[in-house]
Design an enzyme around this catalytic site. Structure first.
Site, PDB file in Angstrom:
ATOM      1  N   ARG A 194       0.752  -1.204   0.121  1.00 55.70           N
ATOM      2  CA  ARG A 194      -0.129   0.114   0.037  1.00 55.70           C
ATOM      3  C   ARG A 194       0.874   1.319  -0.151  1.00 55.70           C
ATOM      4  O   ARG A 194       1.850   1.316   0.801  1.00 55.70           O
ATOM      5  CB  ARG A 194      -0.862  -0.219   1.378  1.00 55.70           C
ATOM      6  N   THR A 217      -0.857  15.426   6.069  1.00 59.96           N
ATOM      7  CA  THR A 217      -0.838  14.180   7.036  1.00 59.96           C
ATOM      8  C   THR A 217      -2.198  13.555   7.065  1.00 59.96           C
ATOM      9  O   THR A 217      -3.238  14.507   6.784  1.00 59.96           O
ATOM     10  CB  THR A 217      -0.064  14.418   8.215  1.00 59.96           C
TER      11      THR A 217
HETATM   12  N1  ASP Z   1      -0.629  10.426   5.141  1.00 60.75           N
HETATM   13  C1  ASP Z   1      -0.173   9.262   5.442  1.00 60.75           C
HETATM   14  C2  ASP Z   1      -0.330   7.929   4.487  1.00 60.75           C
HETATM   15  O1  ASP Z   1      -1.478   7.737   4.254  1.00 60.75           O
HETATM   16  C3  ASP Z   1      -0.299   8.856   6.903  1.00 60.75           C
HETATM   17  C4  ASP Z   1      -0.568  10.097   7.836  1.00 60.75           C
HETATM   18  O2  ASP Z   1      -0.084  10.979   7.564  1.00 60.75           O
HETATM   19  O3  ASP Z   1      -1.248   9.643   8.860  1.00 60.75           O
HETATM   20  O4  ASP Z   1       0.496   7.138   4.301  1.00 60.75           O
END
Ligand code: ASP
Length: 312
Positions: A194, A217
């Site tokens: 993934r 994020t």
């Molecule tokens: N954005 C990141 C991802 O989907 C994870 C996150 O920032 O919480 O891999």
């Protein structure tokens, strides 16, 4: 001169600011800041000590973008090398490519002279095991690397609110040049292979000297679907203020349909050096430090609620 970062970037802020104070580039400042977060074993969402995917493998995603030229480099699903941001920078600076994944990224990291290590700490391994054993029978857990279908277990083992995280750094140097970098171990307990928004340029990261930069994020799938970081920069190009641009990108995310929707957090900078932070979580913060400031400021992000949906 300014650095803007997600709050988990605090540990890297002094190094990033030092680069700018010494006359270094925005790209160098971003890399310096992120490297310290990647090396921090207590940050379970970035680099060494990150949480693994569902079968227990730790896969890293990172990207960096140079707003002077719109050159960029990224790695995805890379195992065994802590400093994904440095590998991404080398992709940008030495290859005719933009994104390397998996074994190709690892081979390139080795070519750079980096030494392969086991990045999964005992603490991260223990949390993975404890979390998965709560959700699945012992025989399934024992057979995760076997031939059982993982599809349903990925949903069960997922904790949408807590098992994610990324570090974002945006820098503007003495020349007014802007760079943006992001690094993550992705979504804990995810399906092997993934890839989130962090290495997808335009989704989790975008920088353009002419307008500004943005990074995300949160649930990467949403930022990929909405093209969030690039949208913010495009909204700036269309004449919106930074606040309007981020609010518009949050509206795009709010309007997403589908079965899986969760949190999103943005940091952004306009070309005039103004920072902004937005989040679908109340009271979430981000940090910034101008080169003439002694310490970073922790500022509350503008809260924009987003629908949450988690249906199998
Ligand atoms: N954005 C990141 C991802 O989907 C994870 C996150 O920032 O919480 O891999």
């Amino acid at each position: 001169m300014i650095i803007v970062a997600s709050t988990n970037g605090l540990i890297g802020m002094p190094a990033a600011v030092a680069v700018l104070r010494a006359g270094g580039t925005a790209v160098a400042a971003v890399e310096a800041g992120i490297r310290l977060v990647e090396a921090n074993p207590d940050d379970h969402s970035v680099g060494y000590g990150g949480y693994p995917n569902i079968v227990g493998d730790l896969e890293l995603d990172a990207s960096i973008m140079d707003g002077r030229t719109l050159e960029t480099g990224a790695v995805a699903a890379m195992k065994g090398y802590t400093h994904a941001i440095s590998v991404a920078r080398q992709v940008m600076e030495t290859l005719p490519h933009v994104l390397l994944v998996g074994e190709g990224a690892e081979r390139f990291a080795a070519e750079m002279g980096l030494v392969r290590e086991d990045l999964l700490t005992d603490a991260a391994r223990a949390t993975w095991e404890q979390r998965l054993r709560q959700d699945m029978p012992a025989d399934v857990f024992a057979n995760l690397r076997g031939d059982i279908p993982l599809r349903d277990w990925v949903r069960l083992a997922t904790d949408p609110e807590r098992a994610r995280g990324t570090v974002n750094f945006i820098a503007q140097d003495a020349h007014g040049d802007i760079a943006c970098g992001v690094s993550t171990s992705g979504w804990a307990w995810s399906y092997p292979g993934r890839v989130g928004d962090s290495p997808i340029i335009g989704a989790g990261n975008y920088a353009d000297n002419r307008y500004g930069a943005a990074a995300c994020t949160g649930m990467g799938e949403m930022a990929i679907r909405a093209g969030t970081a690039r949208s913010i920069v495009l909204y700036l190009k269309m004449g919106m203020s930074l606040t309007e641009a981020c609010a518009e990108a949050m509206r795009d995310l709010r309007d997403l349909g589908g079965r899986f929707l969760s949190v999103m957090n943005l940091v952004a900078l306009d070309k005039a050096g103004n920072p902004a932070g937005f989040s679908s979580i109340p009271d979430k913060t981000y940090i910034y430090q101008r080169a003439d400031m002694e310490a970073p400021v922790e500022a509350t992000r503008t809260h924009v609620p987003l629908p949450a949906r988690w249906q199998g």
